[in-house]
Design a protein around this motif. Structure first.
Motif, short mmCIF file in Angstrom:
data_model
loop_
_atom_site.label_atom_id
_atom_site.label_comp_id
_atom_site.label_asym_id
_atom_site.label_seq_id
_atom_site.Cartn_x
_atom_site.Cartn_y
_atom_site.Cartn_z
N SER A 95 0.82 -1.21 0.00
CA SER A 95 0.00 0.00 0.00
C SER A 95 0.85 1.25 0.00
CB SER A 95 -0.91 0.01 1.23
OG SER A 95 -1.88 -1.00 1.13
N LEU B 153 1.61 1.96 -3.53
CA LEU B 153 0.38 2.36 -4.21
C LEU B 153 -0.01 3.79 -3.84
CD1 LEU B 153 -1.61 -0.97 -3.91
CD2 LEU B 153 -1.06 0.20 -6.06
N LEU C 172 -0.33 6.55 -6.64
CA LEU C 172 -1.61 7.22 -6.86
C LEU C 172 -1.54 8.69 -6.45
CD1 LEU C 172 -4.09 4.44 -5.76
CD2 LEU C 172 -3.99 5.54 -8.00
N LEU D 151 -11.07 10.38 -10.28
CA LEU D 151 -10.08 9.52 -9.63
C LEU D 151 -10.73 8.30 -8.99
CD1 LEU D 151 -7.05 10.14 -9.53
CD2 LEU D 151 -7.33 10.65 -7.11
N ALA E 10 -13.49 3.99 -10.23
CA ALA E 10 -13.54 2.52 -10.13
C ALA E 10 -14.34 2.05 -8.92
CB ALA E 10 -12.12 1.97 -10.05
N LEU E 11 -14.67 2.95 -7.99
CA LEU E 11 -15.28 2.52 -6.72
C LEU E 11 -16.75 2.93 -6.61
CD1 LEU E 11 -12.48 3.37 -4.11
CD2 LEU E 11 -12.67 1.40 -5.65
N ARG F 264 -5.49 -2.08 0.45
CA ARG F 264 -4.64 -2.44 -0.69
C ARG F 264 -5.49 -2.83 -1.90
NH1 ARG F 264 -1.13 -5.23 2.01
NH2 ARG F 264 -2.23 -7.21 1.77
N LEU G 188 -8.57 -1.76 -2.65
CA LEU G 188 -9.20 -0.57 -3.23
C LEU G 188 -8.18 0.24 -4.02
CD1 LEU G 188 -11.40 0.58 -0.18
CD2 LEU G 188 -12.19 -0.53 -2.28
N LEU G 189 -6.99 0.43 -3.45
CA LEU G 189 -5.96 1.22 -4.13
C LEU G 189 -5.53 0.54 -5.43
CD1 LEU G 189 -3.68 2.33 -1.13
CD2 LEU G 189 -5.47 3.65 -2.28
N ALA G 190 -5.37 -0.78 -5.39
CA ALA G 190 -4.94 -1.50 -6.59
C ALA G 190 -5.98 -1.35 -7.70
CB ALA G 190 -4.71 -2.97 -6.27
N ARG G 191 -7.25 -1.37 -7.33
CA ARG G 191 -8.29 -1.22 -8.35
C ARG G 191 -8.26 0.17 -8.97
NH1 ARG G 191 -13.55 -2.67 -5.37
NH2 ARG G 191 -14.47 -1.51 -7.10
N ILE G 192 -8.06 1.19 -8.15
CA ILE G 192 -7.98 2.55 -8.68
C ILE G 192 -6.78 2.68 -9.61
CG2 ILE G 192 -7.66 4.98 -8.08
CD1 ILE G 192 -9.05 4.42 -5.44
#
Lengths: 152, 152
Positions: free
Chosen positions: A9, A12, A16, A117, A120-121, B130, B132-136
């Motif tokens: 993370s 990431l 990000l 941003l 995706a969620l 992790r 959620l971040l990976a998907r974004i």
DNA sequence: TATTGTTATACTCTATAACTATA
DNA sequence: TATAGTTATAGAGTATAACAATA
């Protein structure tokens, strides 16, 4: 099998964060502003009339850098320096009417940026993510709304 | 009542990303490395023997910048340039034994960095974050393990 | 003498373009 | 003529230090 280590993370977040910063910079560049200038604008909007020293301390940035930022905002007509009659060494920094208008534009840009941003969620997932990120930020002593990039 | 707008995830990502990057830079500076050098080291470890052009393309960085990074790693004895006998214009870049050792040190530093950054979260929460971040990151086309900071 | 704001200077990082050696 | 790698140069951004005005 994949011999690479799993991406954590921390990476990431760095990845990000850099991406988000870049996209935001592209958006505000169309308004002739840098991300640093928009952050300063937000601080001035929240606490109008502060001295440049106070603003520099709040952002955690050297006074010399703040002068350049304020210069740029003043040239754009977004803020006003007013001399303090009681202590004529100080300036008090205020948003102009144009500056107030720019804050409304920036709010719209910020919302669009957020939507892009987080595309995706789901709404629920966004709430979960925001909660987790806010807790991490608080645990590390990051001041709300102050980007670490101001610190040398 | 608080008149300020709520802080969105986009800003939190930018803020935490900058914080994570700064802390990581402090850690690897003790090894005499920059974050950009460690990223290049990882790419070389994953695909040994590539040309500098190929490495630059993979990182998305100008060849001129890559030369400086490779120079630094070579001076530190972490990588080796070997001429390709079939096409003597090309170098093939490999990790040295010291470079392999450095990769193991970096793995430990990365784990400690991750632990420190995620200290506020439970193991389950870290897994959720992790994911959620990976998907974004995937949705925005960010290549795994490649930091956007290499792109101009 | 101390403080606010400013200017001057130097340093780092990066990109653009010119150069070399090989093909 | 084209490509891999390198060097030279210039630009942006930042910090450190010196300076002017006011207290």
């Amino acid at each position: 099998m994949n011999g690479s280590p799993p991406i954590g993370s921390a990476f990431l977040l760095a990845q990000l964060g850099a991406h988000a910063t870049r996209r935001f910079a592209e958006r505000v560049e169309e308004l002739g502003l840098s991300p640093a200038q928009t952050g300063l604008l937000r601080v001035i909007a929240r606490r109008p009339g502060e001295s440049q020293q106070a603003l520099a301390a709040e952002l955690g940035t050297p006074a010399t850098r703040l002068v350049a930022l304020v210069d740029g905002l003043e040239r754009r007509g977004l803020i006003e320096r007013r001399r303090n009659p009681q202590d004529r060494r100080l300036y008090a920094v205020f948003l102009s009417d144009q500056g107030e208008e720019m804050m409304r534009t920036l709010a719209k840009i910020g919302a669009a940026h957020e939507d892009e941003l987080m595309a995706a969620l789901s709404a629920e997932e966004r709430t979960v993510l925001r909660g987790l990120l806010a807790r991490i930020a608080a645990e590390h002593g990051l001041a709300p709304g102050i980007h670490p990039g101001y610190r040398g």
